[in-house]
Design a protein around this motif. Structure first.
Motif, PDB file in Angstrom:
ATOM      1  N   ASP A  83       8.283 -10.274  79.614  1.00  0.00           N
ATOM      2  CA  ASP A  83       7.968 -10.837  78.301  1.00  0.00           C
ATOM      3  C   ASP A  83       9.230 -10.977  77.458  1.00  0.00           C
ATOM      4  OD1 ASP A  83       6.434 -11.811  76.233  1.00  0.00           O
ATOM      5  OD2 ASP A  83       5.811  -9.850  75.524  1.00  0.00           O
TER       6      ASP A  83
ATOM      7  N   LEU B 209      11.605 -13.710  78.961  1.00  0.00           N
ATOM      8  CA  LEU B 209      11.116 -15.076  78.731  1.00  0.00           C
ATOM      9  C   LEU B 209      11.268 -15.476  77.268  1.00  0.00           C
ATOM     10  CD1 LEU B 209       7.890 -15.024  80.931  1.00  0.00           C
ATOM     11  CD2 LEU B 209      10.015 -16.286  81.402  1.00  0.00           C
ATOM     12  N   GLU B 210      11.088 -14.522  76.366  1.00  0.00           N
ATOM     13  CA  GLU B 210      11.275 -14.833  74.945  1.00  0.00           C
ATOM     14  C   GLU B 210      12.716 -15.234  74.664  1.00  0.00           C
ATOM     15  OE1 GLU B 210      10.463 -12.871  70.522  1.00  0.00           O
ATOM     16  OE2 GLU B 210      10.311 -11.635  72.327  1.00  0.00           O
TER      17      GLU B 210
ATOM     18  N   ASP C 193      13.298 -18.707  76.230  1.00  0.00           N
ATOM     19  CA  ASP C 193      12.675 -19.728  75.390  1.00  0.00           C
ATOM     20  C   ASP C 193      13.547 -20.027  74.182  1.00  0.00           C
ATOM     21  OD1 ASP C 193      11.005 -21.400  73.979  1.00  0.00           O
ATOM     22  OD2 ASP C 193       9.302 -20.035  73.931  1.00  0.00           O
TER      23      ASP C 193
ATOM     24  N   ARG D  94       6.850 -21.483  78.170  1.00  0.00           N
ATOM     25  CA  ARG D  94       5.911 -20.993  77.151  1.00  0.00           C
ATOM     26  C   ARG D  94       4.524 -20.736  77.729  1.00  0.00           C
ATOM     27  NH1 ARG D  94       7.870 -24.590  71.823  1.00  0.00           N
ATOM     28  NH2 ARG D  94       9.955 -23.640  71.781  1.00  0.00           N
TER      29      ARG D  94
ATOM     30  N   ARG E 233       4.809 -17.456  79.251  1.00  0.00           N
ATOM     31  CA  ARG E 233       4.805 -16.423  78.209  1.00  0.00           C
ATOM     32  C   ARG E 233       3.380 -16.109  77.758  1.00  0.00           C
ATOM     33  NH1 ARG E 233       8.408 -17.535  73.170  1.00  0.00           N
ATOM     34  NH2 ARG E 233       7.613 -15.443  72.718  1.00  0.00           N
TER      35      ARG E 233
END
Length: 268
Positions: free
Chosen positions: A93, A96-97, A100, A213, A216
């Motif tokens: 998490d 990936l944040e 992004d 996304r 996510r």
């Protein structure tokens, strides 16, 4: 800006091979039960793809976008996420944040301009991708003059489009297609080669962000949390959330009719 690092292009097959090999190792790590290492290696592969995605020629950015999809969407289906524990899901998490946050929605045009400037600094006659002197009749049969004029016009167009970078994708896509079509028809063969793919290229960048996304959102669901309000980079608002007859949740981009992969069904 300093464009020194932008000249040259990556090799698609080499870049894909690097990411595919990394993700093959990720699958092996998952099979062995080393889930935390699998997550971290996949994020390393995504970071490599991100670096291609963020700068360089437009070709580099397209290669990066394809590799981002390999390192995220293609190798983390729902059954693989279901294997992860709370610690591994938290790592994925957070990674990936950050990914992004780093991925652009608008293509960086400086790389292509720098590439053309490098050609202009040598002998344009040696560039086999440029039209020959016959095509440069409007410029006194000077390939160098034709290329220089194309660079200046392209730089002006890039500044204009950069001012519209905050537009939602449907409006920006229409603007890109219209203005690039007008510039391509200006009579300079170099511009006809440089600008027609701008809208398609930027859509590819946005699709890779959409895939990140969607992953996510899936990770958030596996963590038993609420789905974050993530914007669909190809639409006007958030992703479309639909409850299927069997109770599962379907997440999709508004562009899923054109790109079927821009869909994720949670709980499969």
């Amino acid at each position: 800006p300093d464009l020194a690092g932008h000249v040259g292009t990556a090799n698609l097959l080499d870049a894909r091979t690097v990411v595919n090999l990394a993700m093959f190792e990720v699958r092996a790590l998952r099979h062995r039960g080393d889930l935390r290492s699998a997550v971290r290696l996949s994020l390393d592969a995504a970071a490599f793809a991100r670096d291609l995605h963020r700068r360089g020629t437009l070709i580099d950015q397209m290669i990066g976008a394809a590799c981002v999809a390999i390192a995220t969407h293609e190798h983390w289906p729902e059954p693989a996420l279901a294997q992860l524990g709370p610690a591994e899901l938290a790592d994925l998490d957070r990674g990936l944040e950050r990914l992004d946050h780093d991925l652009p929605l608008v293509a960086d045009q400086d790389g292509d301009l720098a590439f053309c400037l490098a050609v202009l600094d040598t002998d344009p006659q040696d560039a086999d991708w440029l039209p020959g002197r016959t095509a440069a009749w409007r410029y006194g049969f000077s390939t160098r003059w034709m290329l220089a004029d194309g660079i200046l016009c392209k730089a002006s167009l890039d500044r204009e489009l950069a001012c519209a970078s905050e537009l939602a994708w449907p409006q920006r896509k229409e603007l890109l297609e219209r203005r690039c079509g007008e510039v391509a028809a200006s009579g300079n063969p170099v511009l006809a080669m440089m600008v027609p793919n701008a809208a398609a290229a930027e859509q590819s960048l946005r699709e890779s962000v959409a895939l990140v996304r969607l992953l996510r959102l899936s990770v958030a669901r596996h963590r038993q949390g609420e789905l974050p309000a993530l914007r669909d980079p190809l639409g006007l608002g958030p992703f479309v959330v639909t409850t299927l007859d069997d109770g599962r949740t379907r997440l999709s981009s508004v562009a899923d009719e054109q790109r079927e992969r821009l869909v994720r069904v949670l709980g499969t």
